[in-house]
Structure formats: C-alpha cells, structure tokens
Write an enzyme that holds these catalytic residues in place. Structure first.
Site, PDB file in Angstrom:
ATOM      1  N   LYS A   1     -48.929  28.471 -68.201  1.00  0.00           N
ATOM      2  CA  LYS A   1     -48.002  29.586 -68.420  1.00  0.00           C
ATOM      3  C   LYS A   1     -48.613  30.934 -68.028  1.00  0.00           C
ATOM      4  CE  LYS A   1     -49.394  30.371 -73.192  1.00  0.00           C
ATOM      5  NZ  LYS A   1     -49.023  30.893 -74.482  1.00  0.00           N
TER       6      LYS A   1
ATOM      7  N   HIS B   1     -33.725  29.170 -68.308  1.00  0.00           N
ATOM      8  CA  HIS B   1     -34.372  27.974 -67.784  1.00  0.00           C
ATOM      9  C   HIS B   1     -34.049  27.862 -66.309  1.00  0.00           C
ATOM     10  CE1 HIS B   1     -34.153  27.059 -72.157  1.00  0.00           C
ATOM     11  NE2 HIS B   1     -35.418  26.865 -71.905  1.00  0.00           N
TER      12      HIS B   1
ATOM     13  N   GLN C   1     -33.392  35.588 -78.485  1.00  0.00           N
ATOM     14  CA  GLN C   1     -34.362  35.449 -77.412  1.00  0.00           C
ATOM     15  C   GLN C   1     -33.639  35.632 -76.082  1.00  0.00           C
ATOM     16  OE1 GLN C   1     -36.037  31.530 -77.095  1.00  0.00           O
ATOM     17  NE2 GLN C   1     -38.115  32.321 -77.152  1.00  0.00           N
TER      18      GLN C   1
ATOM     19  N   ASP D   1     -33.627  34.305 -73.161  1.00  0.00           N
ATOM     20  CA  ASP D   1     -34.173  33.073 -72.603  1.00  0.00           C
ATOM     21  C   ASP D   1     -33.565  32.754 -71.236  1.00  0.00           C
ATOM     22  OD1 ASP D   1     -35.735  30.857 -72.767  1.00  0.00           O
ATOM     23  OD2 ASP D   1     -34.785  30.031 -74.549  1.00  0.00           O
TER      24      ASP D   1
ATOM     25  N   CYS E   1     -34.051  25.533 -75.550  1.00  0.00           N
ATOM     26  CA  CYS E   1     -34.238  24.583 -74.451  1.00  0.00           C
ATOM     27  C   CYS E   1     -33.404  23.300 -74.581  1.00  0.00           C
ATOM     28  CB  CYS E   1     -35.706  24.229 -74.296  1.00  0.00           C
ATOM     29  SG  CYS E   1     -36.831  25.471 -74.897  1.00  0.00           S
TER      30      CYS E   1
ATOM     31  N   ARG F   1     -36.674  30.828 -86.937  1.00  0.00           N
ATOM     32  CA  ARG F   1     -37.995  30.221 -87.125  1.00  0.00           C
ATOM     33  C   ARG F   1     -38.522  30.662 -88.471  1.00  0.00           C
ATOM     34  NH1 ARG F   1     -40.592  31.380 -81.100  1.00  0.00           N
ATOM     35  NH2 ARG F   1     -38.899  30.359 -79.961  1.00  0.00           N
TER      36      ARG F   1
ATOM     37  N   HIS G   1     -39.386  27.580 -68.282  1.00  0.00           N
ATOM     38  CA  HIS G   1     -38.828  28.399 -69.365  1.00  0.00           C
ATOM     39  C   HIS G   1     -39.322  29.820 -69.120  1.00  0.00           C
ATOM     40  CE1 HIS G   1     -38.646  24.756 -72.079  1.00  0.00           C
ATOM     41  NE2 HIS G   1     -39.687  24.417 -71.343  1.00  0.00           N
TER      42      HIS G   1
HETATM   43 ZN   LIG Z   1     -37.065  26.903 -73.110  1.00  0.00          ZN
END
Ligand SMILES: [Zn+2]
Ligand SMILES: [Zn+2]
Length: 638
Positions: A462, A382, A378, A380, A331, A360, A508
């Site tokens: 979420k 946005h 990921q 991902d 992000c 992580r 996200h």
């Molecule tokens: Zn994000």
C-alpha cells in the site's frame, strides 16, 4: 588502512581503530562539533565506536531524524539521573523516544507532580552544564544478570534484549543505566528540553501489573526550536476543533451516542461543499458512484474475512432469526455490486466510488472529537483492473489525490510505501509485480517516498498519503491498497482476451479518509477561518442603523440571487456590536451598509484578517467573490 565511503560518495583512508569521532574531526571541525552519533554500514553507533575495517560512514547530527532521536533518548537518561538524585528510591523501567520527545517509566511510590518539574529540569541543567561524557561498558548476558540481580525491571529488559552483549551507559557521578544505545557523546549536547507531563502507565501496558509513573519530556536542538514547539502546542489548544465546533455551531456529541457526531446545519454546508467538489473531481477522473447497505448479514462478513480479523471492532444486530453486522468497511458491498453482472477485460479499469457510512468500535478512552469517532463517512473507491493497468491507475489516483489536497490548501505532503509483511497471502511474483507497479508510479510522478519494509497489509502492498497542517502536525489521510485476497474470496471474475475467466486486481483507495476527521483537521488548520468556498456563511450584511435596513435587504437579495451564502443582521445592536459578532463567527466578508452606500449603490466591505475596508459596487463585489469561490482561492483580499 581502512577505506571509508562517505554519504556523498567520496572515499577516505583512515588508520584502523580510529573512532568515528576522530573521523569526523578529519572531515571538518564544524562537522565534529555538530556530530551526535554515526552510522557505520547503516547501523547507528556512538561517536566513540571504532572503525574496524572498510565501511561506509555517515556522521549523524541533530539535523538528521536519527540524530534528533539519539538526542531525545539521551535526554531521557539525563532526566532519569535527575529523578534518581531527587528520589533515590526511584526504580527506572524503560525510556524510549516518542514524537517530539521522550518518556521514562518510573516505579516510585511517591507521586511526581507537575510542581516538581522545575526541580527536575534544574537538576537536568546541572547535568548538561557539567558536559560529562556518556561512557559505554559491555558485558555478557550472565554478567549483566548478575550485576542487576534483584532489579526485576532491568532483568526483564535484559531478557527482552536481542543481543548477547549487554551494554551499560554511565554519565556524571556514577549514574549508570542499562541501555543498548547509542547516545550523544556528552551531556552538554542534549539540546533544549522541558518536562511536559506525567501520567500513570501499567508495566508492559498490562492492567494486572503495577501502575508506574510515565514522565514525558520534549527536547529540541535549540532553544528557539523548543520555544517554537511550545508555541505550536499553545496554538493547537486555541484551534481545538472541539471548542471551535461548538463556538461556530458546526457539530456536537451527545451521550446518547458516544463517538457518533451530530452535524449541525452550518457543519452540513461545509460537508456538502466538500461532497460537491469531491464528486466533480471523481467525475473528471472517470469514477462511477454507488451506495451499499450499512447492515449486511453475518455470512457476508465470514466470507470477506472481517469476521476472523476485525470482529472486535464491529457492531452486530439480529432480526428474522438472522445475525447481521453493521459494516466497518465498504469493500464487501462493492464486491456484491461487481458480481451482479458479467465483466469483460474491455470495461477495465472500472472505478467505483462510494461515500460509505461505516461503524468501527473504538475504546471509549481513545475517542477524540471528530478525530477519533465510532461512525464516519469514508470517501472510498474500488478500482477493478488487469495487472498491466495497475501502474497507470495508481498514477491516476495520485493525481486525483494531489488535486483534492491542493484545493483545501494542503501543499506539504509526503508518501510512504509499505511492502510485503512476513504474514501474507499471494505469490511472491504477484507481490513483486504489485510493489514494482507502486514504485514505478511514484517514480513516474517524480515523487519521493519513504519505504516501510514489511509494513503492508497481509493482502497487499500500500501507499499512504500524509499531509502537514500549519502547526507542522502530520496527518495520514489517503491510502491506496492493492488486494489479492478479496477478489478470490468473492470469486470475482472477468472474461479475458483469450475468453478465459480470470480474477481482477482490486485496488482500495480513499483520499480524505474520513469526512468527519478531515473536517476536524480543516477547522484546526484554518483556526475556524475556513476558505471562502467552504464557509457556511460567506458574507453578512450589516446595516448601520434601522434606516439602512431596506437597502441592506436589497443587497442581501442580490447576493442570494448570485448564490452567495449570506445573511443580514437586522438586530437593533450598534454597528460595532454587529461587526464584533460577525468576527466571532469568523465571517470572511462583512458588508456594512449605511445611507452613503444606499445613495451610491455600493457596500463597504470589511475583510477578515485585513485592516483596510473596501468600498465598491455590489455587482463588482459579487463578481470578485464568485470568482474566488470557483477558483477555491484561499486569499480573501482584493
Ligand atoms: Zn475497500
Ligand atoms: Zn539509552
């Protein structure tokens, strides 16, 4: 008389003080027999609980999630009695339910061994055969503390109880345990059970406390369901992606990087097939793609809030006298790209995707093949938009997500919506707008969902997507999270219609979650027999003998020209050995070529999982295989 409303909306008048068990009998003998507990005004109670006034009542059976939980938890009591009968020195600590079963933490110096399980189960059978009632007894906190003086575990449980009325449950010959309940009406309703394992567990999970013995059991409404469950466990072992990954040469791990996967050439073919498909779907849904650095300086992570909230899980490095962190999330990088130029409301919604490599730190004890790693990619994205666009954007993400899951053969999915937690940022108004947008989007799509009240992230509500694999295991894959925090932290702005600067909404979202984990799930779901479009090798040509090698090479060239992933087994092995090898490598199609095929310009196709072979022309096979690949068909037969 008390007015009772049943789940179907029908109303009943009953005498004050009758038990829910008696109410169930009034409704029907079948229901009374199946009843395990009940819910009065939404609160789970024993069947012996009285109806004290007007209320809504739901009779709970083993077919309800709560009923199954009551049954499993009651089974933990029965196991506790069995263990205390065999080892009178055993001290009981705590016996909750877990997925598919229950455990009981026991303080006992003598170790309980797997060889003891049968004896425990036998005692449990005696207790359930006796079919004695669970009896509830209530007392005040002071009375309970007095009664249990000297039992530090149970006293601790009382101290953690949130009610001033403390309850005990007994069943059978004097066995009694502190518990808030509810339980099944009698031990005969405990279903079919099995002791599964025993492991060490610290009291309160605290390593400075005594190590207890945690005995796990499973419990199901019927013998058949228990057997099915045990079969699924066996099948899961057979499909273990760590074993198949090695056998099929897809990936490996090395002590040089614990939790960091090495993806091999065949694994990369699967990976790239997923990426190609993922990109094409995202292109269709109007996404752009970016790539942001994996190492960024500490100041950025202070700004994003990761430093305060996520530091224990991050990796750090230092150069040029500056501290840097390896990104655990994409992000902040996405926000920096957003900030490189000015934005107008006219370009919204802006959908920006990134296949981001994140690190992580996980404790070494929890790592598990590709399922739990320290480095993963990921999928991902946005989305930046104005509040009025939230609902339609969520609908778009849901459609994209379902389209992707279906292509991989996952049809059984469910959705959970998590709402405002106690600790949160942002006004109640924006939370309500956002939560309603999520609910409206789900309603608009006619999707049923479960609400996890207060379980949202502190920065926004979420939606989580869960799929079920062929072994009925549930996996959380995708997520859509609204974020009221990061756009503020990064001072993201856009120019609105009225020419003022405003903060955009940031969404996200991830669909597969982690590429590594998703590939692990795919391998287990398909037991290594991946769909044709994902197979590292889609067909292998098997010449019957050396004499057929030339023709086999012709076939191979035609397949290669058609962009089918294939190889040819030119070894000196006998044809049966070549077939067996191709089988063990889980090849979808094996193309046997001999003199007859060479003469007729055909191939003899063996299809994985199908008995009959098919004889057909090469071009015809290529046409069929290519269509199946384009359509992502799961069925290999033709
Ligand atoms: Zn994000
Ligand atoms: Zn209990």
């Amino acid at each position: 008389m008390a007015k009772v409303i049943l789940p179907d909306g029908s109303k009943l008048e009953v005498a004050y003080g009758i038990t829910v068990k008696q109410l169930a009998e009034q409704i029907g003998a079948g229901l009374a027999k199946a009843a395990l507990a009940a819910k009065i005004n939404g609160q789970l109670v024993d069947l012996s609980a009285p109806i004290k006034g007007d209320c809504s009542v739901q009779i709970v059976t083993a077919r309800d999630e709560e009923g199954l939980e009551v049954m499993r938890h009651s089974c933990a009591h029965i196991m506790a009695e069995a263990i205390c009968t065999i080892w009178p020195d055993a001290k009981l600590v705590y016996g909750p339910t877990v997925e598919d079963g229950f455990y009981y933490d026991i303080d006992l110096d003598e170790p309980i061994r797997p060889s003891d399980f049968e004896q425990i189960e036998q005692k449990m059978q005696e207790i359930t055969k006796a079919d004695v009632p669970f009896v509830r007894k209530e007392m005040t906190r002071a009375e309970a503390l007095n009664k249990l003086a000297g039992d530090k575990y149970k006293i601790d449980n009382i101290e953690h109880a949130d009610s001033d009325v403390i309850s005990f449950y007994s069943h059978g010959g004097g066995f009694e345990d502190l518990c808030r309940g509810p339980h099944i009406p009698s031990t005969g309703k405990a279903g079919s059970f099995k002791i599964m394992s025993v492991a060490g567990a610290y009291w309160h999970g605290d390593p400075t406390q005594k190590m207890l013995q945690r005995v796990y059991g499973t419990c199901w409404p019927s013998r058949k369901e228990l057997d099915d469950y045990l079969r699924r466990l066996e099948e899961a072992k057979r499909r273990d992606h760590r074993v198949l990954g090695k056998q099929l040469d897809l990936f490996s791990f090395n002590e040089a990087g614990p939790g960091f996967a090495f993806v091999h050439p065949k694994g990369m073919i699967i990976w790239n097939a997923i990426v190609d498909f993922w990109r094409s779907v995202h292109d269709k849904y109007g996404y752009d793609e970016i790539r942001t650095p994996i190492i960024l300086n500490e100041a950025l992570w202070h700004r994003s809030g990761h430093w305060e909230n996520y530091k224990e899980n991050m990796y750090f490095t230092k150069f040029d006298n500056t501290g840097y962190a390896i990104k655990p999330m994409n992000c902040p990088g996405g926000c920096l790209v957003y900030k490189t130029r000015q934005h107008s409301y006219r370009e919204f919604p802006m959908r920006v995707a990134e296949l981001g490599l994140v690190h992580r730190h996980e404790a070494s004890g929890v790592m598990h093949g590709l399922f739990r790693v320290r480095q993963f990619t990921q999928d991902d994205a946005h989305i930046f938009c104005i509040p009025e666009q939230i609902e339609s954007e969520i609908i778009g993400v849901i459609e994209l997500t379902f389209e992707i899951y279906r292509a991989f053969g996952f049809e059984d999915f469910h959705i959970e919506l998590s709402t405002k937690p106690v600790k949160h940022i942002g006004s109640d108004e924006i939370w309500e707008t956002a939560t309603n947008a999520l609910k409206d989007a789900l309603r608009h799509k006619g999707i049923e969902y479960k609400i996890n009240e207060g379980d949202g992230a502190f920065y926004g509500p979420k939606i989580d997507f869960h799929i079920k694999d062929c072994l009925k295991r549930s996996w959380q894959l995708g997520t859509i999270q609204l974020d009221f925090s990061m756009p503020e932290r990064f001072e993201l702005v856009y120019t609105d219609k009225d020419n003022t600067e405003k903060t955009p909404v940031m969404i996200h979202r991830a669909v597969l979650g982690s590429f590594e984990r998703f590939i692990g799930i795919l391998i287990e779901h398909y037991g290594g027999n991946l769909p044709l479009w994902l197979s590292p090798e889609q067909a292998r040509i098997l010449p019957i003998s050396e004499k057929s090698n030339d023709y086999a090479a012709v076939v191979q060239n035609k397949l290669k020209d058609a962009k089918l992933r294939c190889s040819c087994d030119f070894s000196n092995e006998k044809i049966n050995a070549k077939i067996a090898k191709a089988h063990s490598e889980k090849l979808p199609y094996m193309l046997v070529t001999g003199p007859k095929e060479a003469q007729e310009n055909t191939i003899n196709v063996r299809i994985s999982g199908i008995k009959e072979n098919k004889s057909l022309e090469i071009e015809e096979f290529i046409k069929i295989a290519k269509r199946k690949i384009v359509d992502k068909e799961l069925d290999l037969a033709f």
